[in-house]
Design an enzyme around this catalytic site. Structure first.
Site, mmCIF file in Angstrom:
data_model
loop_
_atom_site.group_PDB
_atom_site.id
_atom_site.type_symbol
_atom_site.label_atom_id
_atom_site.label_comp_id
_atom_site.label_asym_id
_atom_site.label_seq_id
_atom_site.Cartn_x
_atom_site.Cartn_y
_atom_site.Cartn_z
ATOM 1 N N ARG A 8 -1.041 5.189 2.464
ATOM 2 C CA ARG A 8 -0.380 5.247 2.684
ATOM 3 C C ARG A 8 0.179 3.502 2.431
ATOM 4 O O ARG A 8 -0.320 2.168 2.786
ATOM 5 C CB ARG A 8 0.362 5.015 3.856
ATOM 6 C CG ARG A 8 2.084 4.540 4.383
ATOM 7 C CD ARG A 8 2.180 4.625 5.578
ATOM 8 N NE ARG A 8 1.174 3.461 6.856
ATOM 9 C CZ ARG A 8 1.603 2.163 6.653
ATOM 10 N NH1 ARG A 8 2.618 1.694 5.522
ATOM 11 N NH2 ARG A 8 1.024 1.341 7.118
ATOM 12 N N VAL A 9 1.410 3.250 1.251
ATOM 13 C CA VAL A 9 2.287 2.553 0.751
ATOM 14 C C VAL A 9 4.031 1.747 1.803
ATOM 15 O O VAL A 9 4.143 3.205 1.448
ATOM 16 C CB VAL A 9 1.832 2.280 -0.642
ATOM 17 C CG1 VAL A 9 0.364 2.015 -1.081
ATOM 18 C CG2 VAL A 9 2.379 3.369 -1.282
ATOM 19 N N SER A 10 4.059 0.884 2.324
ATOM 20 C CA SER A 10 4.843 1.093 2.854
ATOM 21 C C SER A 10 6.329 0.497 1.606
ATOM 22 O O SER A 10 7.668 1.245 1.760
ATOM 23 C CB SER A 10 5.740 -0.561 3.654
ATOM 24 O OG SER A 10 4.584 -0.672 4.250
ATOM 25 N N THR A 11 6.327 0.532 0.144
ATOM 26 C CA THR A 11 7.869 0.277 -1.192
ATOM 27 C C THR A 11 7.199 1.283 -1.884
ATOM 28 O O THR A 11 5.319 1.399 -2.537
ATOM 29 C CB THR A 11 7.625 -0.637 -1.266
ATOM 30 O OG1 THR A 11 6.830 -2.386 -1.765
ATOM 31 C CG2 THR A 11 7.756 -1.697 0.221
ATOM 32 N N GLN A 14 4.719 -0.540 -4.463
ATOM 33 C CA GLN A 14 3.089 -0.520 -4.006
ATOM 34 C C GLN A 14 2.563 0.560 -4.467
ATOM 35 O O GLN A 14 2.875 1.731 -5.496
ATOM 36 C CB GLN A 14 2.725 -0.575 -2.461
ATOM 37 C CG GLN A 14 3.861 -1.864 -2.125
ATOM 38 C CD GLN A 14 3.257 -2.016 -0.840
ATOM 39 O OE1 GLN A 14 3.937 -1.126 0.446
ATOM 40 N NE2 GLN A 14 3.341 -3.983 -0.325
#
Length: 194
Positions: A8-11, A14
């Protein structure tokens, strides 16, 4: 018995590649939530929800860190407990496989520490914003010497909106004229109309 990776990456800017590289590969299945905030409950993330529907007893889910698994300490613990109940092992990089009993206790402690750290980061950010606002009000510059909070305007919003109105131009034409994105032109025109 499948080995499954979850990233998982937030933006959107990324990439999951650093997580993929850290876990080392050789997975039967990979799930990735890209551009999904850590503030979103695990079950509400599209790829994680798909992972929950996919895993079976005897599978191993590999993650780089506990904060990838849930929103906060309670969510992490709930997700880990549910996976363990299904007979699924959670393998956390640097921590190893998490099992019933002591493993759940370790997860609870580490998840709580991660939650506390997120709160401390938020508090530091809030304090920085307050200091910037106070300094801006007192002497016209933030405590870091900037003339305003946030990103500077790329152009005079009123001039952009007025040019569009005077020329009867479309959003795209106005964006091209000023070298702005269409979203910025829309935002400037909406602010001008308000």
């Amino acid at each position: 018995m499948s080995r499954i990776a979850y990233y998982r990456v937030s933006t959107d800017g990324q990439s999951i590649e650093s997580q993929r590289k850290a876990l080392g590969g050789n997975f039967d299945k990979e799930f990735a939530d890209e551009g999904v905030s850590g503030a979103t409950l695990a079950a509400d993330r599209p790829a994680f929800a798909a992972l929950l529907g996919y895993v079976r007893e005897g599978d191993t889910v590999c993650v780089t860190a506990l904060d990838r698994v849930g929103r906060d300490a309670l969510d992490v613990q709930s997700v880990v407990r549910d996976l363990i109940k299904k007979g699924v092992t959670i393998d956390v990089l640097g921590l190893g496989p998490v099992a019933k009993g002591v493993g759940e206790l370790v997860v609870a402690v580490l998840a709580q520490i991660a939650d506390m750290e997120r709160q401390r980061i938020k508090e530091r950010c809030d304090a920085g914003r307050q200091a910037a606002r106070a300094s801006l009000a007192a002497n016209g510059k933030t405590h870091r010497g900037k003339a305003s909070l946030g990103r500077p305007f790329a152009a005079d919003s009123d001039a952009v909106a007025q040019w569009r109105k005077d020329n009867g131009a479309s959003i795209a034409t106005t964006a091209q004229e000023f070298g702005l994105s269409a979203a910025t032109v829309k935002r400037y025109c909406a602010a001008s109309a308000a």
